[in-house]
Design an enzyme around this catalytic site. Structure first.
Site, mmCIF file in Angstrom:
data_model
loop_
_atom_site.group_PDB
_atom_site.id
_atom_site.type_symbol
_atom_site.label_atom_id
_atom_site.label_comp_id
_atom_site.label_asym_id
_atom_site.label_seq_id
_atom_site.Cartn_x
_atom_site.Cartn_y
_atom_site.Cartn_z
ATOM 1 C CE LYS A 1 27.879 34.371 -62.344
ATOM 2 N NZ LYS A 1 27.117 35.329 -63.134
ATOM 3 C CD GLU B 1 25.187 25.696 -59.818
ATOM 4 O OE1 GLU B 1 25.001 26.903 -59.725
ATOM 5 O OE2 GLU B 1 25.298 25.088 -60.910
ATOM 6 C CG HIS C 1 31.659 24.569 -69.541
ATOM 7 N ND1 HIS C 1 30.691 23.671 -69.154
ATOM 8 C CD2 HIS C 1 32.835 24.059 -69.111
ATOM 9 C CE1 HIS C 1 31.276 22.676 -68.501
ATOM 10 N NE2 HIS C 1 32.569 22.885 -68.469
ATOM 11 N NE ARG D 1 26.662 39.204 -70.765
ATOM 12 C CZ ARG D 1 26.391 38.037 -71.335
ATOM 13 N NH1 ARG D 1 25.719 37.995 -72.471
ATOM 14 N NH2 ARG D 1 26.782 36.906 -70.799
#
Lengths: 531, 186
Positions: A132, A219, A254, A311
């Site tokens: 990430k 974040e 999530h 993907r």
């Protein structure tokens, strides 16, 4: 250590023609890929674990190969066995589906090393986007905004004080996220400085168990953001093509539960900026085949790059419906080296509106606990604008070992309202008995004014569910309760009572309790009632 | 035939008698006619209100009725799961002799120990309590993983853990007893 060599693509790429495709997956996505293969006249090879011997994907494929015991680690995650299965069956292409090995660069590399065409991006591109923090750096280099956060990962040896200093610089509430994370795993919120230590420990421990890597980064947590993502196709010759955005803000813990395209809140000018940003990120990673750039959109209309999924996504059908393309067929064509021949004006102009509900084997009335088991009866909806991508059928067992997704119900309409009405109609037509599913939850959700007005953000559903405090979704109309009671009594009254002691199957006619008649006669009388 | 039926927390007396191709059904004194036809493993049920002026003998031909899709799964001892237009509705047909729900019993005793069971098959990933621990209502006791998701199983009431019957890593079947909690006195 992932290699960061440039991807082997460019104008010199050769066109190969695949002869047979192995699908390294199961369930609805394996069925989806087998269908695309069949549409192209390509033979397909299914792989299966012990508990999937009779699963739909195994019976639909042209060939099937057993690859081990039911736990995923013994079968669908075994790179060696899947490569062997491809060799033994003579397959020359491998489609990974989503989940399992789909974003595993070692698998993509193993396919390439074995002379198999991996139907997806290069191992190098998977590695770049799999981290990430690397993906964030690529986005920043491409001039694409990212959510404010830390640029470098905090390895397992970095102390909590250093992370706390970074957190106060970014500002609370802050998200602690696993560098190798995804799907909401390895992610914790710290609302205040006091919560940070617990959040770091929980995220690290979950990341270590789920991804084998306890590195985390921070974040800032945006207030009420929407999840907007851009589907991309990229060929081996340098062309990158974006599609109309999808919105996936309806999430539970999530995890996406419902998606749509186009987003009800994205204007034409915002669409242009979003899709340009997505293309810039893909180019900076030398990306090929199908992928999705995910963004958060804040309440002021600013967007931030989140991550790129290397993907096919679960929710790809909504894009297919509004763009009129088969993304799996394009994945196969691009893997063969064919050039992209779609026109951006077509892929960026939505035709109508599409919604998707993820039908999970879980019990919404009991806090969405998993509901594996035997499907006694299944009736899937049809008719105008309805598509059901299912991996199961009546008589199938939903195993406990894998993802609980049993089907994706997709509705297309000329506009969002028609798509919604068609989805509500299809949900009413859909019947599953034996296991519980999320269908009652979707019927409830689609009747909510917030849904009709598209007033949602990524935490909207969790907040709404919390307000409900476990109230039932199947709030049944009392008149239906009466119908149920009447039906049970009439069936009971018409059912020939079984008399165990009578081997000649003599039964009593329920309508004349004093009479004793032969079984076939009572049966005949009953049949007479079923005019 | 007369039935005592419980559904949706309400008890109804339902009389059922055949009338030609239909059934005349009297629910708590209100008469309706029902036409039932089997389709595979389920039923089509058309229910008509009976016009009081014309009575129960009026022919069904030409009279509108509400059409329902019905499936019935017997759970034994008078308990049924009835699906009406996709809604699952539990229906208990009470025993005509003693008018008690057949086969009930063994339900949770309000005063005895509370047993926390796994609602689905899976694997125990975490045991969060030990015997002797004091727990609050809804406190997480055990985490069971099934279908890639971790599910926290919580204490139904405040009390003291008197027994933990599983270990981390152990596979569990549905309805396996995980933890026994002695509730605090009310």
């Amino acid at each position: 250590m992932p290699r960061l060599a440039p991807a082997t693509c460019g104008p010199g790429a050769r066109i190969t023609t695949l002869r047979k495709v192995l699908i390294a997956n199961r369930g609805e996505i394996a069925v989806r890929v087998i269908r695309a293969c069949r549409d192209m006249g390509l033979p397909s090879v299914a792989v299966f674990s012990d508990c999937d011997r009779t699963s739909r994907h195994v019976r639909m494929a042209d060939e099937a190969v057993a690859i081990g015991a039911s736990p995923p680690g013994d079968s669908y995650l075994r790179i060696d066995r899947i490569i062997d299965a491809a060799r033994a069956s003579g397959a020359d292409g491998v489609h990974p589906g989503y989940g399992f090995l789909a974003e595993n660069e070692a698998f993509a590399a193993a396919c390439r090393d074995s002379g198999l065409t991996f139907i997806g991006p290069t191992p190098e591109a998977i590695a770049r986007m799999g981290s990430k923090t690397t993906a964030r750096r690529l986005a920043v280099a491409a001039g694409v905004p990212v959510v404010p956060g830390t640029d470098d990962p905090f390895g397992p040896d970095v102390g909590e004080e250093a992370i706390a200093r970074a957190a106060s610089r970014i500002g609370y509430p802050v998200l602690v996220k696993a560098v190798a994370g995804g799907g909401g795993k390895g992610m914790r919120i710290a609302s205040r400085p006091e919560d940070l230590t617990g959040a770091i420990r929980a995220a690290r421990s979950e990341a270590a168990t789920s991804f084998g890597d306890s590195a985390v980064y921070l974040e800032r947590r945006l207030a009420r953001p929407r999840h907007i993502e851009v589907q991309l196709l990229a060929d081996l010759h340098g062309a990158v093509l974006p599609f109309v955005e999808r919105e996936c803000s309806i999430q539970r813990r999530h995890q996406k539960v419902m998606e749509e395209s186009p987003s009800p809140v994205v204007s034409a000018s915002l669409r242009q900026r979003l899709t340009e940003a997505a293309v810039a990120v893909a180019r900076s990673a030398a990306y090929t085949n199908a992928g999705t750039a995910e963004f958060l959109l804040d309440e002021d209309g600013r967007f931030y790059f989140l991550e790129m999924n290397t993907r096919l996504q679960v929710e790809h059908p909504v894009t297919e419906m509004v763009a009129g393309v088969d993304l799996v067929r394009w994945q196969i064509r691009l893997a063969q080296g064919e050039p992209l021949t779609l026109s951006p004006s077509d892929t960026l102009t939505p035709s109508g509106h599409a919604l998707e509900c993820r039908v999970y084997a879980e019990d919404p009335a009991a806090g969405f606990i998993p509901s594996p088991g035997h499907i006694l009866a299944l009736r899937t909806p049809g008719g105008p604008g309805i598509r059901d991508d299912s991996g199961v059928e009546a008589g199938a067992d939903v195993p406990v070992f894998y993802d609980p997704l049993v089907s994706k119900l997709v509705a297309w309409g000329e506009d969002r309202l028609q798509a919604t009405m068609r989805m509500r109609r299809a949900l009413d037509e859909y019947e599953v008995r034996g296991i519980r599913t999320s269908l009652p939850f979707f019927k409830w959700l689609l009747a909510r004014p917030e849904f009709a007005e598209a007033r949602f953000h990524t935490a909207f559903l969790d907040e709404l569910l919390q307000q409900r405090a476990g109230e039932s979704f199947g709030a049944v109309d009392p008149s239906l309760e009466e119908v149920a009671a009447v039906a049970a009594c009439v069936v009971e009254a018409s059912r020939p009572a079984q008399v165990a002691a009578e081997p000649s199957r003599t039964v009593r006619d329920a309508r004349r309790p004093d009479s004793v008649v032969r079984g076939w006669k009572a049966r005949a009388r009953l049949e007479g009632l079923r005019a | 035939m007369r039935f005592e039926v419980e559904t949706g927390g309400r008890r109804r007396t339902i009389d059922v008698q055949p009338s030609g191709a239909d059934w005349i059904v009297v629910v708590d004194g209100q008469a309706i006619s029902a036409n039932l036809a089997q389709v595979g493993s389920q039923w089509s049920l058309v229910v008509r209100r009976i016009d009081p002026d014309r009575g129960v003998t009026a022919p069904a031909l030409g009279r509108p009725g509400r059409s329902h899709e019905v499936a019935i799964e017997s759970r034994g001892r008078g308990e049924h799961a009835v699906y009406v237009d996709g809604h699952e509705i539990p229906v208990s047909i009470l025993d005509p002799r003693n008018r008690r729900v057949r086969g009930r019993g063994g339900s949770t005793d309000a005063t005895g120990p509370s047993v926390v069971v796994s609602p689905m098959p899976g694997r125990v990933v975490k045991v969060l309590v030990a015997p002797g621990d004091v727990v609050t209502a809804r406190q997480s006791l055990v985490v069971v993983e099934a279908m890639k998701m971790e599910n926290e199983l919580r204490a139904p009431r405040a009390g003291t853990v008197i027994e933990v019957r599983v270990r981390e890593g152990a596979p569990v079947e549905a309805n396996t007893v995980l933890v026994v909690v002695e509730p605090d006195p009310e």
